[in-house]
Write a protein that holds these residues in place. Sequence first.
Motif, PDB file in Angstrom:
ATOM      1  N   LEU A 304       0.841  -0.982  -0.183  1.00 39.74           N
ATOM      2  CA  LEU A 304       0.166  -0.095   0.114  1.00 39.74           C
ATOM      3  C   LEU A 304       0.748   1.321   0.019  1.00 39.74           C
ATOM      4  O   LEU A 304       0.578   2.411  -0.788  1.00 39.74           O
ATOM      5  N   ASP A 305       2.021   1.115   0.602  1.00 40.65           N
ATOM      6  CA  ASP A 305       3.017   2.316   0.933  1.00 40.65           C
ATOM      7  C   ASP A 305       4.142   1.772   1.332  1.00 40.65           C
ATOM      8  O   ASP A 305       4.217   0.741   1.855  1.00 40.65           O
ATOM      9  N   LYS A 306       5.247   2.706   1.334  1.00 44.29           N
ATOM     10  CA  LYS A 306       6.575   2.172   1.758  1.00 44.29           C
ATOM     11  C   LYS A 306       6.720   1.685   3.273  1.00 44.29           C
ATOM     12  O   LYS A 306       7.253   0.773   3.521  1.00 44.29           O
ATOM     13  N   GLN A 307       5.881   2.640   3.855  1.00 47.36           N
ATOM     14  CA  GLN A 307       5.936   2.171   5.347  1.00 47.36           C
ATOM     15  C   GLN A 307       4.682   1.519   5.898  1.00 47.36           C
ATOM     16  O   GLN A 307       4.837   1.525   7.220  1.00 47.36           O
ATOM     17  N   SER A 308       3.735   1.391   5.001  1.00 49.38           N
ATOM     18  CA  SER A 308       2.188   0.726   5.812  1.00 49.38           C
ATOM     19  C   SER A 308       2.548  -0.607   6.168  1.00 49.38           C
ATOM     20  O   SER A 308       1.911  -1.291   6.915  1.00 49.38           O
ATOM     21  N   HIS A 309       3.411  -1.493   5.384  1.00 51.74           N
ATOM     22  CA  HIS A 309       3.353  -2.960   5.503  1.00 51.74           C
ATOM     23  C   HIS A 309       2.078  -3.701   5.522  1.00 51.74           C
ATOM     24  O   HIS A 309       1.921  -4.673   6.207  1.00 51.74           O
ATOM     25  N   VAL A 310       1.175  -2.989   4.811  1.00 50.13           N
ATOM     26  CA  VAL A 310       0.040  -3.860   4.516  1.00 50.13           C
ATOM     27  C   VAL A 310       0.077  -4.142   3.047  1.00 50.13           C
ATOM     28  O   VAL A 310       0.386  -3.135   2.184  1.00 50.13           O
ATOM     29  N   TYR A 311      -0.603  -5.241   2.505  1.00 50.38           N
ATOM     30  CA  TYR A 311      -0.545  -5.575   0.967  1.00 50.38           C
ATOM     31  C   TYR A 311      -1.891  -5.661   0.270  1.00 50.38           C
ATOM     32  O   TYR A 311      -2.878  -5.949   1.216  1.00 50.38           O
ATOM     33  N   PHE A 312      -1.790  -5.517  -1.001  1.00 51.08           N
ATOM     34  CA  PHE A 312      -3.138  -5.532  -1.792  1.00 51.08           C
ATOM     35  C   PHE A 312      -2.960  -6.285  -2.724  1.00 51.08           C
ATOM     36  O   PHE A 312      -1.842  -6.675  -3.525  1.00 51.08           O
TER      37      PHE A 312
END
Length: 392
Positions: A304-312
């Motif tokens: 999702l974002d470089k620092q979010s560490h959630v995936y899509f």
Amino acid sequence: MNKSLLQKEVQAYINSNLNANVNKIALAKSPFAEVSSAELANQIAAKKKSEKKLPTWFKQENIVYPSTLSIEQTSSEDTAAYKHQLVKGNSLIDITAGFGVDSLFFSHKVDEVVSCEINTELSAISAHNAKLLGANNIQCLATDGLEYLQSSEKSFGTIYVDPARRNTSGKVFKLAECTPNVVQYLDLLLSKADRIIIKTSPLLDIQAGLIELKNVAEIHIVSVKNECKELLWVIDRDFIGEPKIIAVTLNTSIKQIELPLKDDLETKYVDQELSKGYLYEADAALMKSGAFNAIANKFELKKLDKQSHVYFSDEFHANFIGRIFEIDAILVPNELKKEKTLQGNVIVRNFPEKAENLVSKLKIKPNKETFYIFTQVQQKYLVVKAKIVQYY
């Protein structure tokens, strides 16, 4: 070890009081002349703690238990069963045996286990229990494991050690600050076995551990229900090269994945407006590896974002190690303030507020299936309302 604990009437008393108030039992007069009320209370409390963690011991009659602290510090059966697969050769010495849980599982894999425990009482308890559980190939010694290795001419296929942290300030610590000091005695250990397995707390930084140790062939990050339980450092005498990082989850089934030591791979990021699809939250074992880009690449996901560490992903990947959520709606954080009857669980990833604060401020009531994931996508704060479709 107080053998009077094995009397039939004492064992019957312990078993019939597993749900009793142990504090009251400890303060009351003991109904047995040779067993104190404190001993009874400890046996009851320790056995109760073993019910889920150590079911083999809990189900076996006439097991004697150590202090509850020893039960809390010992490996669970799940983790012990996993690590016995890592043993090399036909003999093993456990130089920090404790209650003997790991030693028992190692005995299922090798012909001979030498189980060293410096605490005489604890060693006697482990020896008694090992016989009850049919582990006749375990030799329990009430001695310092390092001193035994130094004075003995024997060598082993594997040495297992679980160093205890000495009191240190803060959460950061080094292996050299543990007892025994495996850094100081590593050459001795390597001279006595082809393989060394070191169990450490997951609080130990992987890169810091690699600075202190040598010949590390594998690092196993072991988690149970999204809680990192152990780091297992597999050291082979003749190994040269970069170690494997293996993330392992021990839930209803065992899942594992090899990840790189250096997370220097390129990965894809979300480049579209989220509306439909799935979000992926990696298990704690994967997160401990720090290989956030590699996780995305292994499972064909986008970050999702470089620092979010959630995936899509637009697609559902059932082989993913972690939780999976199906997106219901994408919301702006301020929009939630207008809602009066919010129900769900809150997850925060790369968002400036804590989950408990958001629950309180937005008056969100619990709901097992619905989740509000506060995160950042393309440098914009968003809330993903989703339903869970795969648990840990």
